[in-house]
Design a protein around this motif. Structure first.
Motif, PDB file in Angstrom:
ATOM      1  N   ARG A 139      21.633  -9.948   6.065  1.00  0.00           N
ATOM      2  CA  ARG A 139      22.354 -11.179   5.754  1.00  0.00           C
ATOM      3  C   ARG A 139      22.537 -11.952   7.053  1.00  0.00           C
ATOM      4  NH1 ARG A 139      27.730 -13.045   5.842  1.00  0.00           N
ATOM      5  NH2 ARG A 139      28.020 -14.794   4.402  1.00  0.00           N
ATOM      6  N   ALA A 140      22.006 -13.164   7.100  1.00  0.00           N
ATOM      7  CA  ALA A 140      22.170 -13.998   8.285  1.00  0.00           C
ATOM      8  C   ALA A 140      23.625 -14.426   8.414  1.00  0.00           C
ATOM      9  CB  ALA A 140      21.268 -15.224   8.193  1.00  0.00           C
ATOM     10  N   ASN A 141      24.045 -14.697   9.638  1.00  0.00           N
ATOM     11  CA  ASN A 141      25.398 -15.181   9.895  1.00  0.00           C
ATOM     12  C   ASN A 141      25.459 -16.666   9.559  1.00  0.00           C
ATOM     13  OD1 ASN A 141      27.932 -15.806  10.774  1.00  0.00           O
ATOM     14  ND2 ASN A 141      27.662 -15.032  12.857  1.00  0.00           N
ATOM     15  N   ASP A 142      25.985 -16.994   8.382  1.00  0.00           N
ATOM     16  CA  ASP A 142      26.019 -18.402   7.966  1.00  0.00           C
ATOM     17  C   ASP A 142      27.171 -19.167   8.602  1.00  0.00           C
ATOM     18  OD1 ASP A 142      28.096 -17.319   6.517  1.00  0.00           O
ATOM     19  OD2 ASP A 142      27.268 -17.789   4.545  1.00  0.00           O
ATOM     20  N   LEU A 143      27.910 -18.519   9.504  1.00  0.00           N
ATOM     21  CA  LEU A 143      28.908 -19.207  10.318  1.00  0.00           C
ATOM     22  C   LEU A 143      28.608 -19.002  11.801  1.00  0.00           C
ATOM     23  CD1 LEU A 143      32.125 -18.357   8.280  1.00  0.00           C
ATOM     24  CD2 LEU A 143      31.038 -20.597   8.501  1.00  0.00           C
ATOM     25  N   GLY A 144      27.328 -18.786  12.102  1.00  0.00           N
ATOM     26  CA  GLY A 144      26.894 -18.606  13.476  1.00  0.00           C
ATOM     27  C   GLY A 144      26.656 -19.930  14.182  1.00  0.00           C
ATOM     28  N   GLN A 145      26.243 -19.848  15.434  1.00  0.00           N
ATOM     29  CA  GLN A 145      26.147 -21.024  16.307  1.00  0.00           C
ATOM     30  C   GLN A 145      25.350 -22.195  15.721  1.00  0.00           C
ATOM     31  OE1 GLN A 145      23.151 -21.924  18.344  1.00  0.00           O
ATOM     32  NE2 GLN A 145      24.279 -23.784  18.912  1.00  0.00           N
ATOM     33  N   PRO A 146      24.211 -21.989  15.052  1.00  0.00           N
ATOM     34  CA  PRO A 146      23.489 -23.157  14.522  1.00  0.00           C
ATOM     35  C   PRO A 146      24.260 -23.937  13.464  1.00  0.00           C
ATOM     36  CG  PRO A 146      22.061 -21.224  14.614  1.00  0.00           C
ATOM     37  CD  PRO A 146      23.451 -20.741  14.864  1.00  0.00           C
ATOM     38  N   HIS A 147      25.292 -23.349  12.883  1.00  0.00           N
ATOM     39  CA  HIS A 147      26.027 -23.990  11.795  1.00  0.00           C
ATOM     40  C   HIS A 147      27.262 -24.749  12.270  1.00  0.00           C
ATOM     41  CE1 HIS A 147      23.660 -21.789   8.733  1.00  0.00           C
ATOM     42  NE2 HIS A 147      23.666 -20.825   9.631  1.00  0.00           N
ATOM     43  N   TRP A 148      27.629 -24.611  13.535  1.00  0.00           N
ATOM     44  CA  TRP A 148      28.904 -25.174  13.971  1.00  0.00           C
ATOM     45  C   TRP A 148      28.885 -26.697  14.028  1.00  0.00           C
ATOM     46  CZ3 TRP A 148      29.149 -21.253  18.583  1.00  0.00           C
ATOM     47  CH2 TRP A 148      29.430 -19.986  18.069  1.00  0.00           C
ATOM     48  N   ALA A 149      27.859 -27.293  14.608  1.00  0.00           N
ATOM     49  CA  ALA A 149      27.821 -28.758  14.698  1.00  0.00           C
ATOM     50  C   ALA A 149      27.773 -29.405  13.311  1.00  0.00           C
ATOM     51  CB  ALA A 149      26.648 -29.204  15.562  1.00  0.00           C
TER      52      ALA A 149
END
Length: 320
Positions: A139-149
Motif C-alpha cells: 500500500r503506497a503512502n497516500d499522505l506521503g511527500q508527493p501528496h502534500w502540495a
C-alpha cells in the motif's frame, strides 16, 4: 454513543449474530481518535473493539490493514488481531459502512510520556518494522511527500485564517521538502501514526502493544521514526526534548540499528512528518461533523513543530 456512527441495540445484536461470541454485556463509544468510530464491546465471551470505518478510510484499503494485523499477531507482535465471523470474514458492515471486530488489548497509553516511555516506544516501533518484513501486500503512502502540495492547495485560505501569512510560509516549506526529500532508504511496512495514544504500556512501564494501524503503508522506516519523534518528544511549551528523542532512537536501535543514510535523513524526515500532520489537521479543522464526540486537533501545534524543524535537528552528536 459513537464518534460518528450511532449503533442501536438491534443493529449490534444483528452484527454479533454472525459470530460465536455470545451476547453483548456492555457497549460504549470511545472518544479518542478522529478518523473512525470505535466502540468497546464486552460479550459473554470476552472484550473486543468494534471499529466502523469513516471518512478517510478507503474500502479497497481495508483488507491490507486487517490482513496486516493478522500477519503481525501471528508473528508474535502485540497488535489487535481481527476476529473472523463463522464464514471466516473479518471485514463486515454496519449501517452500510465497513466495520471490523478486533481483540481488546490490555495496557495503558502514556498521556505524558517520560524518557523511559520514549525508549520503550522506540523499541516497539523497531519490533513492528521487523515483524512486518515479508508481508506480501503493498500500500503506497497516500499522505506521503508527493501528496502534500496538492492537499495544501485546497486549504490555503484556512491556513491564513489560522495565522496571517502562514500560507506563504508553508509554500516555502513544501518547496524545500520537495527539493531535499531523501530517496532509497530502507523501506517496508510502517505504522505512520505511532502516537502516544496508539501505544500501550504494561504497569511496569514496558511496551505492551500498538493499535490503530489504519494509516499503515509501505514507506521508509526512518520516516516512521520521524513521525514518532514529533509525536513523543515535544514538550507542552513547544520545545523539542532532545533527551527523549535520543532515548527513543536508542530504544529503536536495540532491535534495528539505523543506517548512516537513515540517521542523516532524520532531520528532513522529521520536518516532512510535521508537515504531513499539519496538513491533515488543517484539512480536518473545519470538516469534523457537528455532534461528533471528538474535537478536531489543532493544526497550529504542528505548525510550531515545523518552526522548530526549520532550524534543523542534531540528534546524533556526542553522547547520542
Amino acid at each position: 454513543m459513537a464518534v460518528y456512527t450511532d449503533i442501536t441495540d438491534d443493529e449490534l445484536a444483528a452484527f454479533l449474530g454472525d459470530y460465536d461470541l455470545g451476547q453483548a454485556v456492555a457497549f460504549k463509544g470511545i472518544a479518542e481518535g478522529v478518523e473512525n468510530s470505535n466502540f468497546l464491546l464486552e460479550t459473554t465471551a470476552g472484550r473486543f473493539i468494534l471499529t466502523v470505518y469513516e471518512r478517510r478510510a478507503k474500502p479497497e484499503d481495508l483488507p491490507y490493514f486487517l490482513d496486516l494485523l493478522t500477519w503481525l499477531a501471528d508473528r508474535g507482535y502485540p497488535s489487535a488481531k481481527p476476529i473472523a465471523d463463522r464464514s471466516g470474514a473479518t471485514l463486515k458492515t454496519v449501517r452500510g459502512k465497513p466495520a471490523a471486530l478486533v481483540e481488546f488489548l490490555p495496557g495503558l497509553s502514556a498521556r505524558r510520556p517520560t524518557v523511559a516511555h520514549c525508549r520503550e516506544a522506540g523499541e516497539g516501533l523497531a519490533w513492528l518494522h521487523l515483524a512486518g518484513e515479508g508481508y506480501p501486500a503493498r500500500r503506497a503512502n497516500d499522505l506521503g511527500q508527493p501528496h502534500w502540495a496538492p492537499l495544501f492547495s485546497k486549504h490555503r485560505k484556512d491556513a491564513d485564517g489560522l495565522k496571517p501569512g502562514l500560507a506563504a510560509t508553508i509554500d516555502k516549506d513544501l518547496a524545500a521538502l520537495a527539493l531535499a526529500w531523501p530517496r532509497g532508504l530502507p523501506s517496508g511496512v510502517i505504522h505512520a501514526d505511532y502516537f502516544p495514544d496508539n501505544v500501550f504500556f504494561k504497569p511496569d512501564g514496558k511496551f505492551a502493544a500498538a493499535i490503530d494501524f489504519y494509516f499503515a503503508c509501505d514507506d521508509a522506516y526512518a520516516y516512521d521514526v520521524a513521525v514518532t519523534l514529533n509525536a513523543w518528544c515535544f514538550e507542552s511549551d513547544g520545545s523539542f526534548n532532545i533527551t527523549a528523542a535520543r532515548a527513543l532512537i536508542a530504544g529503536y536501535e536495540r532491535r534495528r540499528p539505523l543506517s548512516p543514510a537513515e540517521r542523516d535523513a532524520i532531520p528532513i524526515l522529521a520536518r516532512g512528518a510535521a508537515m504531513r500532520f499539519f496538513l491533515t489537521r488543517l484539512a480536518d479543522w473545519g470538516a469534523t461533523p457537528a455532534g461528533a464526540l471528538v474535537k478536531p486537533k489543532d493544526p497550529l501545534e504542528y505548525e510550531r513543530k515545523l518552526a522548530v524543524h526549520r532550524e534543523g535537528l542534531s540528534l546524533f552528536g556526542t553522547g547520542a
